[in-house]
Design a protein around this motif. Sequence first.
Motif, PDB file in Angstrom:
ATOM      1  N   GLY A  77     -10.460 107.863  76.674  1.00  0.00           N
ATOM      2  CA  GLY A  77     -10.302 106.831  75.525  1.00  0.00           C
ATOM      3  C   GLY A  77      -9.277 107.396  74.771  1.00  0.00           C
ATOM      4  O   GLY A  77      -8.462 108.044  75.046  1.00  0.00           O
ATOM      5  N   ASP A  78      -9.486 106.943  73.705  1.00  0.00           N
ATOM      6  CA  ASP A  78      -8.180 107.235  72.601  1.00  0.00           C
ATOM      7  C   ASP A  78      -8.035 108.873  72.117  1.00  0.00           C
ATOM      8  O   ASP A  78      -7.115 109.296  71.754  1.00  0.00           O
ATOM      9  CB  ASP A  78      -8.381 106.546  71.310  1.00  0.00           C
ATOM     10  CG  ASP A  78      -8.256 105.121  71.081  1.00  0.00           C
ATOM     11  OD1 ASP A  78      -7.363 104.619  72.360  1.00  0.00           O
ATOM     12  OD2 ASP A  78      -8.656 104.303  70.388  1.00  0.00           O
ATOM     13  N   SER A  79      -9.183 109.605  72.565  1.00  0.00           N
ATOM     14  CA  SER A  79      -8.914 111.141  72.280  1.00  0.00           C
ATOM     15  C   SER A  79      -8.295 111.772  73.808  1.00  0.00           C
ATOM     16  O   SER A  79      -8.393 112.998  73.800  1.00  0.00           O
ATOM     17  CB  SER A  79     -10.043 111.704  72.073  1.00  0.00           C
ATOM     18  OG  SER A  79     -11.184 111.581  72.958  1.00  0.00           O
ATOM     19  N   VAL A 262       0.839 107.289  78.265  1.00  0.00           N
ATOM     20  CA  VAL A 262      -0.349 106.837  77.868  1.00  0.00           C
ATOM     21  C   VAL A 262      -0.448 106.428  76.451  1.00  0.00           C
ATOM     22  O   VAL A 262       0.055 106.906  75.355  1.00  0.00           O
ATOM     23  CB  VAL A 262      -1.312 107.998  77.693  1.00  0.00           C
ATOM     24  CG1 VAL A 262      -2.739 107.724  77.487  1.00  0.00           C
ATOM     25  CG2 VAL A 262      -1.376 108.742  79.253  1.00  0.00           C
ATOM     26  N   GLY A 263      -1.251 105.000  76.350  1.00  0.00           N
ATOM     27  CA  GLY A 263      -0.887 104.447  74.890  1.00  0.00           C
ATOM     28  C   GLY A 263      -1.697 105.052  73.835  1.00  0.00           C
ATOM     29  O   GLY A 263      -1.007 105.076  72.770  1.00  0.00           O
ATOM     30  N   SER A 264      -2.484 106.140  73.979  1.00  0.00           N
ATOM     31  CA  SER A 264      -2.983 106.919  72.950  1.00  0.00           C
ATOM     32  C   SER A 264      -2.406 108.085  72.546  1.00  0.00           C
ATOM     33  O   SER A 264      -2.929 108.852  71.546  1.00  0.00           O
ATOM     34  CB  SER A 264      -4.653 107.127  73.214  1.00  0.00           C
ATOM     35  OG  SER A 264      -4.422 108.087  74.419  1.00  0.00           O
ATOM     36  N   THR A 265      -1.246 108.279  73.043  1.00  0.00           N
ATOM     37  CA  THR A 265      -0.501 109.404  72.901  1.00  0.00           C
ATOM     38  C   THR A 265      -0.174 109.559  71.392  1.00  0.00           C
ATOM     39  O   THR A 265       0.065 108.438  70.818  1.00  0.00           O
ATOM     40  CB  THR A 265       0.839 109.636  73.409  1.00  0.00           C
ATOM     41  OG1 THR A 265       1.383 111.025  73.300  1.00  0.00           O
ATOM     42  CG2 THR A 265       1.713 108.317  73.362  1.00  0.00           C
ATOM     43  N   LYS A 266      -0.206 110.893  70.744  1.00  0.00           N
ATOM     44  CA  LYS A 266       0.110 110.916  69.499  1.00  0.00           C
ATOM     45  C   LYS A 266       1.737 111.465  69.350  1.00  0.00           C
ATOM     46  O   LYS A 266       2.196 111.837  68.368  1.00  0.00           O
ATOM     47  CB  LYS A 266      -0.520 112.254  68.918  1.00  0.00           C
ATOM     48  CG  LYS A 266      -2.136 112.025  68.729  1.00  0.00           C
ATOM     49  CD  LYS A 266      -2.779 110.712  68.200  1.00  0.00           C
ATOM     50  CE  LYS A 266      -4.166 110.816  68.146  1.00  0.00           C
ATOM     51  NZ  LYS A 266      -4.761 110.553  69.384  1.00  0.00           N
TER      52      LYS A 266
END
Length: 338
Positions: A77-79, A262-266
């Motif tokens: 997921g987002d992590s 990846v969409g959740s990348t920081k």
Amino acid sequence: MRLLDPVAAMLAALALTACGGPTATTPAPGAPLTLYSAQHKEIAKAWADEFTEETGIPVTIRQGGDFELANQIIAEGDSSPADVFITENTPALSLLSSKGRLAPLDDATLAQVPAQYESGSSDWIGVAARSTVLVYNPSLLPADQLPNSIMDLQQPQWKDRVGVAAGGADFQAIVSAVYAVEGDQLAGQWLEGLTSNARVYQNNVAIMKAVNAGEIPAGVIYHYYWYKDRAEGGGGSRNTQLEFFSHADAGAFVSVSGAGVVGSTKNAAEAQQLVAFMSGKRGQEILASTDALEYTVGDGVPANPQLKPFSELQPPAVDLNTLNGPKVISEMQRVGLI
Ligand SMILES: [Fe+2]
């Protein structure tokens, strides 16, 4: 020194302040990236190493299979620690795209590669291409008895005479192309016939070696395994030849290895930079000059000259976005091939 865009520079400055580091008056080096890679280790490492050399951005590679890593990204997921994902074939990227898990790529990156090798949603891009081939042993299968089409391999005369690596993402992409080209009904019949004929091997190299050793007359693989073996002395391929199917046969399918952010990348700026690098001129030159022996797809860089010229291949027109990994896996389970 690498130039950062203003937002990234500001975030970098904030990060340094928060960590008690020097107050940033100069751009910080880019954030380290984690690359989930289902590509062959050598080419992923060659890309990552030169990217790091050029930009100062470290890249950690986590290796796995196409769907293993795609499912991991979904589960995390987002992590998810993944910033960039590269695959051997496109269905795993399409799966992430369909779940909204990839970020749109920069226009300049998309411009580096022909549109047919990109996501229709602009969220993954081709970085390498591979052709389906039949590897065969002429002492067991004279050239005048070669099949004209991959569809012929469902016929009873191929009983126990053709090898497939049914569990791998490469062969599953080929099956998905047969469904795309022939439609569900004909492809389903083909898969049933092939299942009763095929001998299943662990991977493409095992098929090639079995054909070379005379265990089976032929097998379905991707081209580069054979070229790599030949380049390394031919120990696993010297008794074999390659047949490239032609006339837009489903067996002439050209699969694409792709990359996405990846969409959740920081670390979106750096992640976009890595994808731009792999699909751009330098990344493609690295691909052409290493012993990966996959075809280039980007920025007009010609493929390694050892290969059959890409312009001589006659692949079917397949919209890569329509290749459906989960459907193909359930079809393969239905007929008992996996
Ligand atoms: Fe491969």
